[in-house]
Motif scaffolding. Structure first.
Motif, PDB file in Angstrom:
ATOM      1  N   ALA A   1     -49.544 111.419  43.067  1.00  0.00           N
ATOM      2  CA  ALA A   1     -50.804 110.677  43.176  1.00  0.00           C
ATOM      3  C   ALA A   1     -50.967 109.700  42.010  1.00  0.00           C
ATOM      4  N   GLY A   2     -50.628 110.154  40.797  1.00  0.00           N
ATOM      5  CA  GLY A   2     -50.729 109.273  39.646  1.00  0.00           C
ATOM      6  C   GLY A   2     -49.819 108.069  39.757  1.00  0.00           C
ATOM      7  N   ALA A   3     -48.653 108.247  40.380  1.00  0.00           N
ATOM      8  CA  ALA A   3     -47.710 107.141  40.539  1.00  0.00           C
ATOM      9  C   ALA A   3     -48.281 106.037  41.419  1.00  0.00           C
ATOM     10  N   SER A   4     -49.212 106.382  42.315  1.00  0.00           N
ATOM     11  CA  SER A   4     -49.780 105.364  43.208  1.00  0.00           C
ATOM     12  C   SER A   4     -50.612 104.344  42.441  1.00  0.00           C
ATOM     13  N   LEU A   5     -51.056 104.671  41.233  1.00  0.00           N
ATOM     14  CA  LEU A   5     -51.872 103.741  40.454  1.00  0.00           C
ATOM     15  C   LEU A   5     -51.042 102.621  39.851  1.00  0.00           C
ATOM     16  N   ALA A   6     -49.721 102.824  39.699  1.00  0.00           N
ATOM     17  CA  ALA A   6     -48.891 101.842  39.000  1.00  0.00           C
ATOM     18  C   ALA A   6     -48.896 100.494  39.700  1.00  0.00           C
ATOM     19  N   GLY A   7     -48.821 100.514  41.044  1.00  0.00           N
ATOM     20  CA  GLY A   7     -48.810  99.253  41.767  1.00  0.00           C
ATOM     21  C   GLY A   7     -50.078  98.460  41.536  1.00  0.00           C
ATOM     22  N   GLY A   8     -51.211  99.149  41.546  1.00  0.00           N
ATOM     23  CA  GLY A   8     -52.473  98.463  41.339  1.00  0.00           C
ATOM     24  C   GLY A   8     -52.642  97.976  39.923  1.00  0.00           C
TER      25      GLY A   8
ATOM     26  N   PHE B   1     -48.291 112.484  52.646  1.00  0.00           N
ATOM     27  CA  PHE B   1     -49.517 112.430  51.853  1.00  0.00           C
ATOM     28  C   PHE B   1     -49.082 112.558  50.398  1.00  0.00           C
ATOM     29  N   PHE B   2     -48.879 111.410  49.745  1.00  0.00           N
ATOM     30  CA  PHE B   2     -48.227 111.365  48.448  1.00  0.00           C
ATOM     31  C   PHE B   2     -46.860 112.054  48.592  1.00  0.00           C
ATOM     32  N   SER B   3     -46.601 113.207  47.992  1.00  0.00           N
ATOM     33  CA  SER B   3     -45.277 113.816  48.143  1.00  0.00           C
ATOM     34  C   SER B   3     -45.253 114.941  49.170  1.00  0.00           C
ATOM     35  N   LEU B   4     -46.340 115.117  49.916  1.00  0.00           N
ATOM     36  CA  LEU B   4     -46.425 116.196  50.905  1.00  0.00           C
ATOM     37  C   LEU B   4     -46.031 115.655  52.277  1.00  0.00           C
ATOM     38  N   GLN B   5     -44.966 116.202  52.843  1.00  0.00           N
ATOM     39  CA  GLN B   5     -44.421 115.671  54.083  1.00  0.00           C
ATOM     40  C   GLN B   5     -45.376 115.868  55.259  1.00  0.00           C
TER      41      GLN B   5
ATOM     42  N   GLY C   1     -53.593 123.242  52.773  1.00  0.00           N
ATOM     43  CA  GLY C   1     -53.248 124.383  53.609  1.00  0.00           C
ATOM     44  C   GLY C   1     -53.008 123.988  55.053  1.00  0.00           C
ATOM     45  N   GLN C   2     -53.810 123.059  55.569  1.00  0.00           N
ATOM     46  CA  GLN C   2     -53.600 122.585  56.931  1.00  0.00           C
ATOM     47  C   GLN C   2     -52.277 121.829  57.047  1.00  0.00           C
ATOM     48  N   MET C   3     -51.974 121.021  56.041  1.00  0.00           N
ATOM     49  CA  MET C   3     -50.748 120.229  56.069  1.00  0.00           C
ATOM     50  C   MET C   3     -49.504 121.097  55.951  1.00  0.00           C
ATOM     51  N   GLU C   4     -49.607 122.205  55.222  1.00  0.00           N
ATOM     52  CA  GLU C   4     -48.459 123.066  54.984  1.00  0.00           C
ATOM     53  C   GLU C   4     -48.314 124.180  56.017  1.00  0.00           C
ATOM     54  N   ALA C   5     -49.205 124.230  56.985  1.00  0.00           N
ATOM     55  CA  ALA C   5     -49.239 125.350  57.923  1.00  0.00           C
ATOM     56  C   ALA C   5     -47.923 125.544  58.664  1.00  0.00           C
ATOM     57  N   GLN C   6     -47.194 124.467  58.930  1.00  0.00           N
ATOM     58  CA  GLN C   6     -45.960 124.584  59.697  1.00  0.00           C
ATOM     59  C   GLN C   6     -44.751 124.045  58.937  1.00  0.00           C
TER      60      GLN C   6
END
Length: 290
Positions: free
Chosen positions: A155-162, A241-245, A281-286
């Motif tokens: 998430a912090g890496a996303s600030l670099a572009g801006g 979602f950032f690094s979450l597949q 938790g919803q994203m990691e459910a499967q």
């Protein structure tokens, strides 16, 4: 009802934050709420109702964190609402296990440092309901239950572009109301975004994970100084979602946004609080966890 509800709510806010939440003076609770009072917060599975229910919440909090303290750095008292932004600190050394959605958590010995929001419905005489939010991700991380460094770094890496490059949003969100030096606190960022360009870059990365987004504002309050709203959204998680597949499943999410305004109605700083533990938790459910 008080003849001057805003003044009455200022008194109630002082009693609530200082004497009840910070000093655990439970004898004050019947003075500021009755049996219709309801308290909810994402980190606790229970809905606390009435004076006895809220006494249970306060004694449980102090029983798990003997040195817990809420530093209310911004507060607004309207005729029907107390809105408080706070920093919560404490050390998990108490004998009473912490109540969590996954069950009781014994003392870990770790300190925590989180941001939170109190959205308290009040009428100048009594507190009626508190829909509270706190940084669920950070408290789990700070207590050592799970290490989320990988997500904070992404998430912090996303600030670099801006920060380095001009950015034009291709989505439907408008950032015209931000002053160039706007500041944003978000639970995914260990350090705040400090410019409108960084904020745009962060949300471009955030929303790129989703399709079929449907947003609902459930509560809202605005004055010359603040624009605050509680929200829910549903969406399909189709990209990282950032690094979450992506899980390629529908998700439901909840949070609150509080924007501080200047004399022209522009956003100079904003505080966002989201129930990220439930979202992740919803994203990691499967899929496997990083």
């Amino acid at each position: 009802m008080s003849s001057n509800p805003a003044a009455g709510n200022r008194r109630l806010a002082r009693l609530y934050y200082k004497r009840v939440m910070n000093l655990a003076e439970i004898d004050v609770i019947p003075q500021i709420m009755d049996e219709d009072f309801v308290f909810t917060i994402p980190t606790h599975p229970e809905v606390f109702k009435g004076t006895k229910g809220f006494e249970e919440e306060v004694t449980g909090l102090h029983g798990a964190f003997p040195d817990v303290h809420l530093d209310v750095h911004h507060k607004w008292c309207f005729d029907d609402l107390i809105l408080g932004l706070w920093r919560g600190t404490g050390t998990h050394t108490g004998e009473k296990p912490l109540s969590t959605p996954r069950g009781p958590l014994p003392a870990t010995g770790h300190p925590f440092d989180i941001q939170g929001v109190s959205w308290i419905r009040a009428d100048g005489t009594l507190l009626r309901e508190n829909l509270a939010n706190e940084d669920t991700l950070k408290i789990i991380h700070d207590l050592g239950v799970r290490d989320f460094s990988w997500l904070y770094q992404a998430a912090g890496a996303s600030l670099a572009g801006g920060f380095q490059f001009p950015y034009a949003s291709s989505g439907s969100l408008s950032f015209d109301s931000l002053v160039p030096w706007s500041r944003m606190d978000h639970p995914l960022l260990l350090e705040p975004a400090t410019s409108s360009a960084q904020i745009e870059a962060f949300f471009a990365a955030y929303w790129s994970a989703f399709e079929n987004v449907s947003i609902k504002i459930t509560h809202a309050k605005r004055s010359n100084e603040v624009n605050a709203y509680r929200w829910e959204f549903t969406a399909d998680h189709v990209r990282p979602f950032f690094s979450l597949q992506p899980c390629h499943r529908p998700i439901h999410h909840q949070g609150v946004t509080v924007c501080l305004l200047d004399g022209l109605g522009r956003v100079v700083s904003s505080y966002i609080n989201e129930n990220l533990i439930v979202l992740i938790g919803q994203m990691e459910a499967q899929q496997g966890s990083p």
